[in-house]
Design a protein around this motif. Sequence first.
Motif, short mmCIF file in Angstrom:
data_model
loop_
_atom_site.label_atom_id
_atom_site.label_comp_id
_atom_site.label_asym_id
_atom_site.label_seq_id
_atom_site.Cartn_x
_atom_site.Cartn_y
_atom_site.Cartn_z
N GLN A 1 0.81 -1.21 0.00
CA GLN A 1 0.00 0.00 0.00
C GLN A 1 0.85 1.27 0.00
O GLN A 1 0.42 2.30 -0.51
CB GLN A 1 -0.92 0.03 1.23
CG GLN A 1 -2.08 -0.91 1.18
CD GLN A 1 -3.06 -0.66 2.32
OE1 GLN A 1 -2.69 -0.21 3.40
NE2 GLN A 1 -4.32 -0.98 2.08
N THR B 1 -4.03 6.85 7.72
CA THR B 1 -4.96 6.58 6.64
C THR B 1 -6.39 6.68 7.15
O THR B 1 -6.67 6.32 8.29
CB THR B 1 -4.74 5.19 6.02
OG1 THR B 1 -5.67 4.99 4.94
CG2 THR B 1 -4.93 4.08 7.04
N GLY C 1 -6.12 2.37 4.02
CA GLY C 1 -4.77 2.22 3.52
C GLY C 1 -4.60 2.51 2.04
O GLY C 1 -3.49 2.40 1.52
N HIS D 1 -4.68 5.35 0.78
CA HIS D 1 -3.81 6.51 0.83
C HIS D 1 -3.28 6.68 2.24
O HIS D 1 -4.02 6.50 3.22
CB HIS D 1 -4.57 7.79 0.41
CG HIS D 1 -5.18 7.71 -0.95
ND1 HIS D 1 -6.46 7.22 -1.16
CD2 HIS D 1 -4.68 8.04 -2.17
CE1 HIS D 1 -6.73 7.26 -2.45
NE2 HIS D 1 -5.67 7.75 -3.09
N TRP D 2 -1.99 7.01 2.34
CA TRP D 2 -1.36 7.28 3.63
C TRP D 2 -0.79 8.69 3.61
O TRP D 2 -0.12 9.09 2.66
CB TRP D 2 -0.25 6.27 3.91
CG TRP D 2 -0.76 4.90 4.25
CD1 TRP D 2 -1.04 3.90 3.37
CD2 TRP D 2 -1.06 4.40 5.54
NE1 TRP D 2 -1.50 2.79 4.04
CE2 TRP D 2 -1.53 3.06 5.38
CE3 TRP D 2 -0.98 4.93 6.83
CZ2 TRP D 2 -1.90 2.26 6.45
CZ3 TRP D 2 -1.36 4.14 7.90
CH2 TRP D 2 -1.82 2.82 7.72
#
Length: 344
Positions: free
Chosen positions: A124, A157, A161, A163-164
């Motif tokens: 991710q 996030t 997860g 996007h972090w």
Amino acid sequence: MKERVITQPRRFAWPLAAVAVLALGMWADSAQAAAADEYSTESAKASQSLLIDATHAGKRLVVVGDRGHILFSDDQGITWTQARVPTRQLLTAVFFLDDKRGWAVGHDAQILASTDGGATWIKQFEDLSREAPLLDIAFLDAQHGFAVGAYGALLETTDGGQHWQDVAERLDNPDQLHLNGIAVVKDAGLFIVGEQGNMFRSGDNGTRWNKVESPYEGSLFGVIGTAQPHTLLAYGLRGNLFRSTDFGDNWQPIELKAARGDLEFGLASATLLDDGSLVLVGNGGSVLRSQDDGQTFSVYNRADRIALAGVSGLANGGLLLVGQGGVHLANAEGADQVAGEVRP
């Protein structure tokens, strides 16, 4: 007195006491980024390699460690299957929200995710520019999670997860001291511990973080919430262990006595068992158990003195221990079960 434990340039200071000597040598070996299509090498001896963390995905056991190894067992640790993992970097922690959804973190600031109980994984997040690992991860629910790591790393996030986001600026950590552990504390919020005794807490799901006055100036390697509201344990160097019942406002040092005197080994990991018992493990084969919510602990030192880095409970009341030499099945005290019971 403040403890000084860094004997090499700070870049190579490894915060996991239980495997410090082993991991320091591997940091340089694993610093080269793996190619995007590289997967961990399959090995019949993966369950005997260096493993750093262990947890449950429902009834399944999942362990992570060196060279991107992730293994799972559906028969309480007797046999292990190696998962398909898109990295060959050292993995430092694993967290499962339920029997399907889990995440693992490690070197190159990698975050891996699984939706099938740890059998397969996707990458991710990765940040090669950090040149340092993430060291722990925790989720509040299926969407909202945090990862912490070296040099003050704090990632968040809010979409499971996909996007972090780097949110390290929310912490009062100008020297970018390592953040070694994060935990959810019952009915209270999130708590982080790290280098030089640094502590931070959030009562609003990580939007705002307050620095907590620490009872200790040495490194703290981990934190765990107990079965009781607002109660947590922080642990680290030389057997230092502290308990708070008010989300970190006040701390009580927990005295640990081993058979040969005071416990001096670093404490590396902890787990909360289904019956409310707490188990901690560390260097020198130390296994600690509490049945009174962390007020007192029995201490068992394994005869092999292996470095232990992770622990999880077994259905028969025993313990799954991981660290030097891979997987070890133990009884409730920490001694090995029948020799040869664990097979790769």
